[in-house]
Design an enzyme around this catalytic site. Structure first.
Site, PDB file in Angstrom:
ATOM      1  CE  LYS A 113      -4.411  -1.792   1.642  1.00  0.00           C
ATOM      2  NZ  LYS A 113      -5.366  -1.911   2.684  1.00  0.00           N
ATOM      3  CE  LYS A 199      -6.112  -8.017  -0.547  1.00  0.00           C
ATOM      4  NZ  LYS A 199      -6.743  -7.662   0.584  1.00  0.00           N
ATOM      5  CE  LYS A 202     -13.475  -3.277   1.871  1.00  0.00           C
ATOM      6  NZ  LYS A 202     -12.259  -3.244   2.656  1.00  0.00           N
TER       7      LYS A 202
HETATM    8  N1  AQP Z   1      -9.572 -11.193  -2.047  1.00  0.00           N
HETATM    9  C1  AQP Z   1      -9.818 -11.762  -0.818  1.00  0.00           C
HETATM   10  N2  AQP Z   1      -9.886 -13.016  -0.678  1.00  0.00           N
HETATM   11  C2  AQP Z   1     -10.385 -13.473   0.517  1.00  0.00           C
HETATM   12  N3  AQP Z   1     -10.732 -12.715   1.537  1.00  0.00           N
HETATM   13  C3  AQP Z   1     -10.394 -11.267   1.551  1.00  0.00           C
HETATM   14  N4  AQP Z   1     -10.429 -10.291   2.253  1.00  0.00           N
HETATM   15  C4  AQP Z   1     -10.105  -9.134   1.701  1.00  0.00           C
HETATM   16  N5  AQP Z   1     -10.001  -9.341   0.366  1.00  0.00           N
HETATM   17  C5  AQP Z   1     -10.057 -10.891   0.075  1.00  0.00           C
HETATM   18  C6  AQP Z   1     -10.831 -10.438   3.714  1.00  0.00           C
HETATM   19  O1  AQP Z   1     -11.973  -9.507   4.105  1.00  0.00           O
HETATM   20  C7  AQP Z   1     -11.662  -9.135   5.302  1.00  0.00           C
HETATM   21  C8  AQP Z   1     -11.981  -7.536   5.270  1.00  0.00           C
HETATM   22  O2  AQP Z   1     -10.740  -7.098   4.753  1.00  0.00           O
HETATM   23  P1  AQP Z   1     -10.577  -5.360   4.959  1.00  0.00           P
HETATM   24  O3  AQP Z   1     -11.786  -4.518   4.482  1.00  0.00           O
HETATM   25  O4  AQP Z   1     -10.497  -5.310   6.541  1.00  0.00           O
HETATM   26  O5  AQP Z   1      -9.304  -5.271   4.134  1.00  0.00           O
HETATM   27  P2  AQP Z   1      -8.544  -5.828   3.217  1.00  0.00           P
HETATM   28  O6  AQP Z   1      -8.088  -7.146   3.748  1.00  0.00           O
HETATM   29  O7  AQP Z   1      -7.196  -4.858   2.781  1.00  0.00           O
HETATM   30  O8  AQP Z   1      -9.464  -5.889   2.095  1.00  0.00           O
HETATM   31  P3  AQP Z   1      -9.514  -5.373   0.683  1.00  0.00           P
HETATM   32  O9  AQP Z   1     -10.774  -5.538  -0.017  1.00  0.00           O
HETATM   33  O10 AQP Z   1      -8.241  -5.603  -0.082  1.00  0.00           O
HETATM   34  O11 AQP Z   1      -9.674  -3.810   1.096  1.00  0.00           O
HETATM   35  P4  AQP Z   1      -8.636  -2.589   0.795  1.00  0.00           P
HETATM   36  O12 AQP Z   1      -8.318  -2.604  -0.571  1.00  0.00           O
HETATM   37  O13 AQP Z   1      -9.348  -1.358   1.364  1.00  0.00           O
HETATM   38  O14 AQP Z   1      -7.498  -2.886   1.517  1.00  0.00           O
HETATM   39  C9  AQP Z   1     -10.467  -9.509   6.210  1.00  0.00           C
HETATM   40  O15 AQP Z   1     -10.719 -10.747   6.590  1.00  0.00           O
HETATM   41  C10 AQP Z   1      -9.855  -9.929   4.659  1.00  0.00           C
HETATM   42  O16 AQP Z   1      -8.701 -10.992   4.879  1.00  0.00           O
END
Ligand code: AQP
Length: 336
Positions: A113, A199, A202
């Site tokens: 990030k 992966k 968001k």
């Molecule tokens: N691609 C994924 N596959 C499986 N699990 C996932 N999680 C996120 N992406 C995947 C799981 O979702 C939960 C919440 O995630 P988060 O919102 O706290 O942040 P993150 O892991 O950083 O998810 P994103 O979507 O990638 O958000 P951004 O882009 O904002 O950082 C967690 O349990 C995560 O493991």
């Protein structure tokens, strides 16, 4: 003996997608009746990257409503907003002073990030895993159900808890409970629709890279029509040279509820033109009831407020007790 405690959360940083659902929330729903669960909307984490103040509150409501719409049941689970329980920030500060800087510099998510933000990267982004450790440790969580991407942060949480116990308590009376991650093999890593080696996320600027839980049927059909595939006929799991194929078959399997052998046999001779509408249909069918319930909840703001107020009250009691324990161990003068 009482039930074991579970804690997890999602950041209100945008639309929830199939990765968040299949990697996290769906698993929470499946296991919730066996545990005492706390699920928070981690809004303090949401500002570790540039955010929009105008939408943060609404996004926070939306995630809480989606928890309920996906099947989180208040009979077994408490839902609350992280920033409504001030113990999270306070414990994070105490843990900051115990955590070596080089532990944080090793975190893969920080490196990834930070690269995107250049010189604007905040101290908060580096510190994110310490706040996450505070979130978990405040609730004496036994288990933390997350996707594979959070595994390293969970290991760090365990290391921080062990360090506090080592430095400020004897082995007979630890201050903090050391939690275990709960990472299911299925859906633990849902990949992007535009690149099967990354992966689904968001924060990916390409909207086309993910299916959001609130996407319309038309959007789902369009995204799957355009998603990255390969020119090979016949679809198979586990081929390292075909990451998109493995990902899309896995999505089909998880969303249809069919087992791997059945899906492998069903799709063995298919081409993409035949498979994609099939996947779109199961995705639309799986999301339709969640979307209907979500809309109903977002129209019932008083009800949502009551759920979140009650959640905050319950969470604050548990978190406050842990915070007091840690402050006592660190030698603070209690409030007079
Ligand atoms: N691609 C994924 N596959 C499986 N699990 C996932 N999680 C996120 N992406 C995947 C799981 O979702 C939960 C919440 O995630 P988060 O919102 O706290 O942040 P993150 O892991 O950083 O998810 P994103 O979507 O990638 O958000 P951004 O882009 O904002 O950082 C967690 O349990 C995560 O493991």
């Amino acid at each position: 003996m009482g039930k074991q405690r579970v804690l997890s959360g999602v950041q209100p940083t945008g639309n929830l997608h199939l990765g968040n659902y299949l990697g996290a929330i769906r698993n929470w729903v499946e296991i919730q009746q066996h545990y005492d669960n706390f699920f928070c909307v981690v809004d303090l984490h949401a500002i570790t990257v540039p955010h929009r103040p105008a939408t943060l509150a609404q996004d926070t409501y939306a995630i809480a409503a989606l928890y309920l719409a996906c099947g989180i049941d208040l009979q077994y689970s408490t839902i609350f907003i992280q920033s409504h329980v001030s113990a999270h920030s306070e414990l994070a500060w105490l843990l900051n002073c115990v955590t070596p800087l080089n532990w944080l510099e090793r975190m893969i998510q920080f490196k990834e990030k930070a690269l995107k933000q250049g010189e604007n990267v905040s101290v908060g982004l580096l510190d994110y895993p310490v706040l996450m450790a505070a979130d978990i440790l405040l609730y004496d969580a036994d288990l933390v159900p997350v996707g594979e991407d959070q595994k390293q942060h969970l290991e760090l949480t365990r290391d921080i808890a062990a360090r506090v116990n080592d430095q400020f308590a004897g082995p007979e009376a630890p201050v903090l409970k050391i939690p275990d991650p709960l990472i299911r093999s299925e859906g633990a890593r849902v990949m992007s629709l535009t690149d099967g080696t990354r992966k689904m996320s968001k924060s990916d600027p390409l909207e086309q890279s993910r299916i959001n839980l609130l996407d319309s049927p038309d959007d789902i059909i369009k995204k799957l029509k355009r998603c990255k595939t390969d020119p090979i006929r016949g679809l198979t799991f586990d081929d390292r040279d075909r990451p998109e194929c493995h990902n899309l078959l896995t999505l089909y399997r998880l969303l249809s509820g069919k087992d791997k052998t059945t899906v492998a046999a069903e799709c063995a001779d298919m081409g993409w033109g035949q498979f994609k509408p099939l996947l779109a249909a199961v995705a639309i069918a799986a999301l339709e009831p969640i979307q209907a319930k979500y809309r109903e909840l977002m129209d019932s703001r008083d009800y949502l407020n009551t759920v979140l107020r009650q959640g905050q009250e319950k969470a604050a009691v548990v978190a406050g007790a842990t915070l007091t324990r840690v402050k006592d161990a660190l030698g603070y003068l209690p409030p007079l």
